[in-house]
Design a protein around this motif. Structure first.
Motif, mmCIF file in Angstrom:
data_model
loop_
_atom_site.group_PDB
_atom_site.id
_atom_site.type_symbol
_atom_site.label_atom_id
_atom_site.label_comp_id
_atom_site.label_asym_id
_atom_site.label_seq_id
_atom_site.Cartn_x
_atom_site.Cartn_y
_atom_site.Cartn_z
ATOM 1 N N ALA A 76 0.835 -1.206 0.000
ATOM 2 C CA ALA A 76 0.000 0.000 0.000
ATOM 3 C C ALA A 76 0.865 1.249 0.000
ATOM 4 O O ALA A 76 1.916 1.294 0.651
ATOM 5 C CB ALA A 76 -0.928 0.012 1.205
ATOM 6 N N VAL A 77 0.418 2.260 -0.739
ATOM 7 C CA VAL A 77 1.075 3.559 -0.769
ATOM 8 C C VAL A 77 0.462 4.449 0.292
ATOM 9 O O VAL A 77 -0.767 4.549 0.413
ATOM 10 C CB VAL A 77 0.924 4.226 -2.149
ATOM 11 C CG1 VAL A 77 1.494 5.641 -2.133
ATOM 12 C CG2 VAL A 77 1.605 3.392 -3.224
ATOM 13 N N ILE A 78 1.319 5.093 1.081
ATOM 14 C CA ILE A 78 0.875 6.094 2.053
ATOM 15 C C ILE A 78 1.260 7.451 1.481
ATOM 16 O O ILE A 78 2.424 7.857 1.547
ATOM 17 C CB ILE A 78 1.519 5.873 3.431
ATOM 18 C CG1 ILE A 78 1.208 4.464 3.939
ATOM 19 C CG2 ILE A 78 1.039 6.918 4.428
ATOM 20 C CD1 ILE A 78 1.903 4.115 5.237
ATOM 21 N N PRO A 79 0.314 8.196 0.873
ATOM 22 C CA PRO A 79 0.666 9.418 0.133
ATOM 23 C C PRO A 79 1.206 10.545 0.997
ATOM 24 O O PRO A 79 1.982 11.379 0.513
ATOM 25 C CB PRO A 79 -0.653 9.818 -0.530
ATOM 26 C CG PRO A 79 -1.510 8.603 -0.472
ATOM 27 C CD PRO A 79 -1.103 7.886 0.763
ATOM 28 N N GLY A 80 0.763 10.631 2.273
ATOM 29 C CA GLY A 80 1.148 11.773 3.088
ATOM 30 C C GLY A 80 0.561 13.045 2.519
ATOM 31 O O GLY A 80 -0.645 13.136 2.276
ATOM 32 N N THR A 81 1.409 14.039 2.236
ATOM 33 C CA THR A 81 0.924 15.299 1.677
ATOM 34 C C THR A 81 0.844 15.274 0.144
ATOM 35 O O THR A 81 0.411 16.247 -0.468
ATOM 36 C CB THR A 81 1.849 16.460 2.099
ATOM 37 O OG1 THR A 81 3.180 16.202 1.641
ATOM 38 C CG2 THR A 81 1.857 16.614 3.617
ATOM 39 N N THR A 82 1.261 14.158 -0.468
ATOM 40 C CA THR A 82 1.207 14.046 -1.922
ATOM 41 C C THR A 82 -0.217 13.725 -2.364
ATOM 42 O O THR A 82 -0.809 12.766 -1.869
ATOM 43 C CB THR A 82 2.148 12.924 -2.405
ATOM 44 O OG1 THR A 82 3.429 13.082 -1.819
ATOM 45 C CG2 THR A 82 2.266 12.959 -3.925
ATOM 46 N N GLY A 119 7.740 21.896 -4.476
ATOM 47 C CA GLY A 119 8.148 21.476 -3.137
ATOM 48 C C GLY A 119 8.681 20.060 -3.151
ATOM 49 O O GLY A 119 8.838 19.430 -4.200
ATOM 50 N N GLN A 120 8.962 19.534 -1.961
ATOM 51 C CA GLN A 120 9.452 18.171 -1.812
ATOM 52 C C GLN A 120 8.372 17.315 -1.157
ATOM 53 O O GLN A 120 7.758 17.711 -0.173
ATOM 54 C CB GLN A 120 10.726 18.148 -0.962
ATOM 55 C CG GLN A 120 11.904 18.855 -1.620
ATOM 56 C CD GLN A 120 13.194 18.662 -0.840
ATOM 57 O OE1 GLN A 120 13.229 17.998 0.185
ATOM 58 N NE2 GLN A 120 14.285 19.246 -1.349
ATOM 59 N N TYR A 121 8.171 16.131 -1.725
ATOM 60 C CA TYR A 121 7.145 15.213 -1.244
ATOM 61 C C TYR A 121 7.791 13.880 -0.900
ATOM 62 O O TYR A 121 8.645 13.384 -1.639
ATOM 63 C CB TYR A 121 6.066 14.998 -2.308
ATOM 64 C CG TYR A 121 5.334 16.263 -2.708
ATOM 65 C CD1 TYR A 121 4.123 16.611 -2.111
ATOM 66 C CD2 TYR A 121 5.861 17.120 -3.683
ATOM 67 C CE1 TYR A 121 3.455 17.771 -2.483
ATOM 68 C CE2 TYR A 121 5.199 18.280 -4.046
ATOM 69 C CZ TYR A 121 3.995 18.595 -3.447
ATOM 70 O OH TYR A 121 3.341 19.750 -3.806
ATOM 71 N N THR A 122 7.370 13.310 0.227
ATOM 72 C CA THR A 122 7.864 12.004 0.651
ATOM 73 C C THR A 122 6.833 10.938 0.314
ATOM 74 O O THR A 122 5.663 11.051 0.686
ATOM 75 C CB THR A 122 8.157 11.973 2.164
ATOM 76 O OG1 THR A 122 9.157 12.950 2.464
ATOM 77 C CG2 THR A 122 8.649 10.603 2.587
ATOM 78 N N ILE A 123 7.279 9.914 -0.397
ATOM 79 C CA ILE A 123 6.419 8.808 -0.799
ATOM 80 C C ILE A 123 6.770 7.603 0.064
ATOM 81 O O ILE A 123 7.933 7.178 0.109
ATOM 82 C CB ILE A 123 6.622 8.473 -2.282
ATOM 83 C CG1 ILE A 123 6.337 9.706 -3.138
ATOM 84 C CG2 ILE A 123 5.759 7.302 -2.712
ATOM 85 C CD1 ILE A 123 6.894 9.591 -4.537
ATOM 86 N N THR A 124 5.796 7.038 0.744
ATOM 87 C CA THR A 124 5.995 5.883 1.608
ATOM 88 C C THR A 124 5.180 4.710 1.085
ATOM 89 O O THR A 124 4.002 4.865 0.770
ATOM 90 C CB THR A 124 5.579 6.183 3.055
ATOM 91 O OG1 THR A 124 6.317 7.325 3.526
ATOM 92 C CG2 THR A 124 5.868 5.002 3.974
ATOM 93 N N VAL A 125 5.805 3.539 1.002
ATOM 94 C CA VAL A 125 5.118 2.322 0.577
ATOM 95 C C VAL A 125 5.368 1.246 1.628
ATOM 96 O O VAL A 125 6.508 1.029 2.053
ATOM 97 C CB VAL A 125 5.597 1.836 -0.799
ATOM 98 C CG1 VAL A 125 4.786 0.624 -1.256
ATOM 99 C CG2 VAL A 125 5.498 2.946 -1.835
ATOM 100 N N THR A 126 4.304 0.570 2.080
ATOM 101 C CA THR A 126 4.403 -0.471 3.098
ATOM 102 C C THR A 126 4.048 -1.837 2.506
ATOM 103 O O THR A 126 3.291 -1.934 1.537
ATOM 104 C CB THR A 126 3.466 -0.186 4.281
ATOM 105 O OG1 THR A 126 2.110 -0.205 3.825
ATOM 106 C CG2 THR A 126 3.777 1.151 4.909
ATOM 107 N N ALA A 127 4.595 -2.877 3.113
ATOM 108 C CA ALA A 127 4.305 -4.258 2.722
ATOM 109 C C ALA A 127 4.004 -5.075 3.975
ATOM 110 O O ALA A 127 4.755 -5.009 4.956
ATOM 111 C CB ALA A 127 5.482 -4.862 1.968
#
Length: 320
Positions: A76-82, A119-127
């Motif tokens: 799953a992707v955790i978009p955060g502020t993206t 700006g800068q965006y952090t992309i987080t993906v979990t398994a």
């Protein structure tokens, strides 16, 4: 002895289960860990421009790789502020019996009036595997917003005349345009974008234009006189590109798509690229492309097309 045997068997089973659970694992990696991009053309242009073979694609792609010894795995992707609309997907599943898989994760940033996406965006993906083991990876997306944007859209029946002059010494670019038409057009767009200090694959200056389904009514016409120059003295590529096109009475321009991008900084520094596609009847097109760098090289190429034709041109100029 008979009473002890079941206890021993149960203990052995528990021992194997414990060992299996202890060695279960899942991992996730995102490559590359950072990319740079800029917005596409505005969303409301996409309906007309998507059919253009020369439309610049600014999609960036990450590779998400998952490995495990305990499939299936939920990713799953955790978009955060993206914004979620930027992602090509938000969830995937590694199904049994596969123990590894790599998915391309595409991100595309739209250009929307009144909104600053820079700006800068952090992309987080979990398994998460079937036993509850988890892994997480992050990557960075750097979005550069444009320093200057001008966009024009025309649709319907009538006339339009456009004159434009643009000069920016910081990116060694000069533009001179004279376009006019009288008739019926499904879509006419003209766009310019500027990023003064472009990074990654972003262009410092870019032109996008589309003409779709133009018909010259009785007495109607379509003409374009377009010129792009990059000054050698200012560190530019030394190119001089002229395009002239005409559609005469009762002629048509089924499609004209053009993209010109000019790089002074970033990974493609000192490169000018033109891609143009034209399909017309009772018309003409001239492409005159030159590059002159004193004591280094000189290139001159001129092509003329007229009649009922489909004509395309792709040319790249670089300066070492």
């Amino acid at each position: 002895m008979k009473k002890i045997l079941p206890v021993v068997i149960l203990a052995v089973i528990l021992l194997f289960c414990s060992a299996s659970m202890a060695t279960a694992w899942v991992s996730i990696v995102i490559t590359p860990d950072e990319q740079v991009t800029c917005p596409q053309i505005s969303e409301f242009w996409f309906g007309a421009a998507d059919s253009g073979v020369c439309k610049a694609n600014k999609t960036v792609t990450y590779a998400v790789t998952v490995e495990t010894d305990s499939p299936p795995v939920s990713v799953a992707v955790i978009p955060g502020t993206t914004p979620t609309s930027w992602f090509s997907w938000l969830a995937q599943t590694l199904v049994f019996p596969d123990a590894s898989m790599t998915w391309p994760l595409n991100l595309k940033v739209p250009l929307q009036a009144g909104k600053d996406a820079g700006g800068q965006y952090t992309i987080t993906v979990t398994a998460v595997d079937w036993g509850g083991d988890t892994a997480q990876a992050t990557a960075k997306l750097v979005v550069q917003d444009h320093d200057y944007v001008t966009e024009t859209l025309v649709s319907g029946t009538g006339g339009t005349f456009l004159d434009e002059k643009f000069t920016n010494l910081a990116v060694a670019a000069k533009v001179d345009k004279h376009i006019g038409f009288l008739g019926e057009v499904d879509c006419f767009t003209k766009n310019e974008y500027l990023i003064l200090d472009a990074e990654g694959n972003n262009a410092n200056f870019e032109q996008e234009s589309v003409i779709s389904e133009f018909n010259a009514t009785p007495g109607g016409f379509l003409y374009g006189r377009e010129r792009f120059q990059s000054c050698v003295a200012m560190g530019g590529t030394g190119v001089d590109i002229r395009q002239d096109y005409d559609i005469y009475p009762y002629g048509t321009m089924e499609s004209r798509c053009e993209n010109l991008n000019h790089h002074m900084t970033g990974v493609q520094a000192r490169k000018t690229e033109l891609c143009t596609y034209n399909s017309f009847t009772n018309g003409s097109l001239t492409v005159d492309a030159r590059q002159s760098i004193p004591c280094t090289k000189k290139v001159a190429e001129r092509q003329e097309f007229f009649g009922d034709l489909t004509a395309a041109k792709h040319i790249i100029f670089r300066r070492p």
